[in-house]
Design an enzyme around this catalytic site. Structure first.
Site, short mmCIF file in Angstrom:
data_model
loop_
_atom_site.label_atom_id
_atom_site.label_comp_id
_atom_site.label_asym_id
_atom_site.label_seq_id
_atom_site.Cartn_x
_atom_site.Cartn_y
_atom_site.Cartn_z
N GLU A 115 56.74 37.28 40.48
CA GLU A 115 55.54 36.57 40.94
C GLU A 115 55.59 35.08 40.62
OE1 GLU A 115 53.71 38.14 42.88
OE2 GLU A 115 53.77 40.26 42.33
N HIS A 139 49.00 37.67 34.79
CA HIS A 139 48.80 38.75 35.75
C HIS A 139 48.91 40.08 35.03
CE1 HIS A 139 49.15 41.37 39.17
NE2 HIS A 139 50.42 41.64 38.94
N HIS A 141 47.83 44.53 35.13
CA HIS A 141 47.42 45.70 35.93
C HIS A 141 46.25 46.38 35.20
CE1 HIS A 141 51.65 45.95 38.00
NE2 HIS A 141 50.99 44.84 38.28
N GLU A 169 27.56 38.85 28.57
CA GLU A 169 28.42 37.70 28.31
C GLU A 169 29.17 37.23 29.57
OE1 GLU A 169 31.72 40.64 26.42
OE2 GLU A 169 31.86 38.57 25.76
N HIS A 210 45.87 46.54 42.93
CA HIS A 210 47.05 46.05 42.22
C HIS A 210 46.72 45.52 40.81
CE1 HIS A 210 51.06 43.62 42.45
NE2 HIS A 210 50.69 43.78 41.21
O1 2HA Z 1 56.30 43.91 38.19
O2 2HA Z 1 53.29 43.13 38.27
O3 2HA Z 1 53.18 42.18 40.72
C1 2HA Z 1 55.58 42.80 38.01
C2 2HA Z 1 54.34 42.85 38.81
C3 2HA Z 1 54.40 42.53 40.23
ZN ZN Z 2 51.63 43.27 39.49
#
Ligand code: 2HA
Ligand code: ZN
Length: 274
Positions: A115, A139, A141, A169, A210
């Site tokens: 990414e 980022h 998940h 909050e 995602h």
């Molecule tokens: O594997 O999270 O979006 C990495 C990720 C791809």
């Molecule tokens: Zn991801």
């Protein structure tokens, strides 16, 4: 001193491990990047060994010449704290912001996060908008936010309002709101463009089905932002699992009162009547 004993590297590794412990980084899921300060580059300069230039896959002229610490493509957050030299790397951008080269890490070979275009385009937007204050893009998940993208309309207004309602909050922590990117193929320039467009307005962007992207000044604030939004989503998932409608909640006028006392501006577009 080893490279990973520098303060900024320790902070990066701790944040990666915190995310792992939250359960947001199954296998190689998620990625983290930090725009390194010039004095921090000096601190580790003696360890740097530049490799071949590689194309970034997009153009970020606003970041020309900058250094970033990033997680590796296909690497596991779980291993960052035990094997940093194999799991993360430091990269340098060229003077056009079109190519990068690894200067430390990825000892067994490999590349920065898949990414990278999203991370760098988000960094470029945030660096511009905050006079260089923002340095972290994350980022993850996040389970409960992802779950909500299957049941709520994929609209900024709806996600912002719902997450604000579930924890007092939230409007104080992310008063600008939260953006939503519809499902798209990850890893490329297209999703990077959509995400960085949202980063013009927000510090948080959801990728439907995602995960989430968060931006911030430092590791504490960026991790805290992700954690706060995800915790609020967890509360909503629990509430919706008990019954379909809330018996009571925070009302638009109560948000307006809160905004006054906490000296934040809450855009009226999120305070619609239901
Ligand atoms: O594997 O999270 O979006 C990495 C990720 C791809
Ligand atoms: Zn991801």
């Amino acid at each position: 001193m080893e490279f990973w004993e520098a303060g900024f590297v320790k902070g990066f590794m701790r944040m990666a491990n915190d995310g792992w412990e939250q359960g947001w980084h199954e296998r190689n899921g998620g990625n983290l990047s930090y725009r390194v300060k010039s004095e921090e580059v000096d601190e580790v300069r003696k360890y740097l060994e530049p490799r071949e230039w590689q194309p970034i896959g997009t153009s970020v002229p606003g970041l020309a010449g900058e250094y970033f610490l990033v997680t590796g493509s296909g690497k596991f957050f779980r291993n960052v704290i035990t094997c940093p030299a194999e799991s993360i790397c430091m990269i340098e951008l060229d003077d056009k912001g079109e190519n990068y080269r690894i200067v430390w890490g990825m000892k067994d070979g490999g590349r920065p996060t898949s990414e990278l275009p999203s991370h760098l385009m988000n960094h470029e937007v945030k660096k511009n908008k905050t006079d260089g204050r923002y340095r972290v893009i994350y980022h993850a998940h996040t389970t409960n936010v992802i779950a909500l993208t299957f049941v709520l309309p994929l609209e900024d207004q709806v996600f912002t309002r719902e997450l604000w309602e579930m924890a007092t909050e939230c409007p104080v922590v992310f008063p600008e709101g939260i953006g939503v990117v519809p499902w798209m193929v990850p890893g490329g320039r297209e999703i990077a463009v959509e995400t960085s467009r949202l980063m013009e307005k927000y510090d948080l962007a959801i990728w439907a089905h995602h995960g989430m992207f968060a931006a911030g000044e430092d590791f504490d604030l960026t991790f805290g932002l992700m954690h706060t939004a995800e915790k609020s989503a967890e509360i909503l998932v629990k509430v919706l699992s008990m019954q379909q409608t809330k018996a009571q909640t925070i009302q638009p006028d109560q948000f307006r009162e809160l905004a006054k006392d906490f000296k934040v501006t809450l855009p009226e577009k999120f305070l619609y009547e239901k």
